[in-house]
Design an enzyme around this catalytic site. Structure first.
Site, short mmCIF file in Angstrom:
data_model
loop_
_atom_site.label_atom_id
_atom_site.label_comp_id
_atom_site.label_asym_id
_atom_site.label_seq_id
_atom_site.Cartn_x
_atom_site.Cartn_y
_atom_site.Cartn_z
N CYS A 4 -50.55 47.11 35.39
CA CYS A 4 -49.77 47.88 34.40
C CYS A 4 -48.86 48.87 35.10
O CYS A 4 -49.31 49.74 35.86
CB CYS A 4 -50.71 48.61 33.44
SG CYS A 4 -49.85 49.76 32.35
N CYS A 7 -49.62 52.57 34.39
CA CYS A 7 -50.82 53.00 35.12
C CYS A 7 -50.45 53.31 36.57
O CYS A 7 -50.90 54.30 37.14
CB CYS A 7 -51.90 51.93 35.08
SG CYS A 7 -52.84 51.87 33.54
N ASP A 30 -36.79 58.42 31.90
CA ASP A 30 -36.66 56.98 31.63
C ASP A 30 -35.62 56.40 32.59
O ASP A 30 -34.57 56.99 32.83
CB ASP A 30 -36.24 56.74 30.17
CG ASP A 30 -36.45 55.31 29.74
OD1 ASP A 30 -37.33 55.07 28.89
OD2 ASP A 30 -35.74 54.41 30.25
N HIS A 46 -55.31 54.15 30.57
CA HIS A 46 -54.60 53.04 29.93
C HIS A 46 -55.00 52.91 28.47
O HIS A 46 -56.15 52.60 28.16
CB HIS A 46 -54.87 51.72 30.66
CG HIS A 46 -54.07 50.59 30.08
ND1 HIS A 46 -52.77 50.32 30.46
CD2 HIS A 46 -54.36 49.70 29.10
CE1 HIS A 46 -52.31 49.31 29.76
NE2 HIS A 46 -53.24 48.91 28.92
N ASN A 87 -42.88 53.47 20.21
CA ASN A 87 -42.69 52.13 19.68
C ASN A 87 -44.00 51.36 19.79
O ASN A 87 -44.71 51.49 20.78
CB ASN A 87 -41.59 51.40 20.46
CG ASN A 87 -40.25 52.09 20.32
OD1 ASN A 87 -39.92 52.60 19.26
ND2 ASN A 87 -39.46 52.12 21.39
N HIS A 98 -48.36 50.08 27.57
CA HIS A 98 -49.14 51.30 27.88
C HIS A 98 -48.49 52.38 27.02
O HIS A 98 -47.28 52.64 27.19
CB HIS A 98 -49.04 51.59 29.38
CG HIS A 98 -49.79 52.81 29.85
ND1 HIS A 98 -50.65 52.79 30.93
CD2 HIS A 98 -49.76 54.10 29.42
CE1 HIS A 98 -51.15 54.01 31.13
NE2 HIS A 98 -50.61 54.83 30.23
N HIS A 100 -46.64 55.18 25.26
CA HIS A 100 -45.73 56.18 25.83
C HIS A 100 -44.94 56.80 24.70
O HIS A 100 -44.62 56.14 23.70
CB HIS A 100 -44.80 55.56 26.88
CG HIS A 100 -44.13 54.30 26.43
ND1 HIS A 100 -44.78 53.08 26.42
CD2 HIS A 100 -42.88 54.06 25.97
CE1 HIS A 100 -43.96 52.15 25.98
NE2 HIS A 100 -42.80 52.72 25.68
N HIS A 102 -41.42 58.56 23.88
CA HIS A 102 -40.05 58.86 24.29
C HIS A 102 -39.71 60.25 23.76
O HIS A 102 -39.93 60.54 22.57
CB HIS A 102 -39.06 57.88 23.65
CG HIS A 102 -39.24 56.44 24.04
ND1 HIS A 102 -38.45 55.81 24.98
CD2 HIS A 102 -40.11 55.50 23.60
CE1 HIS A 102 -38.81 54.54 25.10
NE2 HIS A 102 -39.83 54.33 24.27
#
Ligand code: AMP
Ligand code: ZN
Length: 114
Positions: A4, A7, A30, A46, A87, A98, A100, A102
């Protein structure tokens, strides 16, 4: 989950432009920014997506939002405003499995999203 990518970023095995880190969370710019400020905030553990949040791991989500509050202050978008997005799944547009968050800011963001 050794493959991942997030990770690996969390463990420092892949470089990132880090803006915040503590024992549970890391935040980094990003690689393909959609706004003047576009940071991703992730738990180091994770968790695939919101679908995997339950009573046993939900504390990390509150911790992430405390971190986000620090990050937006540091990046000078707390007053101007910003958006926090996660998302989930195919229709949600999730491309990295994984969880996240934004954090987007530095310009006027359109609503609704496409
Ligand atoms: P999502 O489409 O919501 O799953 O978001 C994944 C995000 O991760 C995208 O905005 C990508 O640009 C970003 N991304 C993928 N790989 C990296 C990386 N190595 N470093 C920073 N951002 C990344
Ligand atoms: Zn992971």
């Amino acid at each position: 989950m050794s493959e991942c990518i997030f990770c690996k970023i969390g463990k420092g095995q892949i470089p990132s432009k880090k803006v915040y880190e503590d024992d549970k969370v890391i935040a980094f710019h990003d690689i393909n920014p959609e706004a003047p400020v576009h940071v991703l905030v992730i738990p180091k553990e994770h968790i695939e997506s919101v679908n995997m949040i339950d009573e046993n791991n939900s504390k990390i989500i509150a911790h992430i939002f405390v971190a986000i509050n620090k990050i937006v202050k540091e990046l000078n978008i707390q007053e101007s405003g910003y958006r926090v997005v996660t998302n989930c799944g195919q229709d949600g547009g999730q491309t990295v499995g994984h969880i996240h968050f934004h954090v987007l800011g530095g310009r006027n963001l359109q609503w609704p999203p496409g």
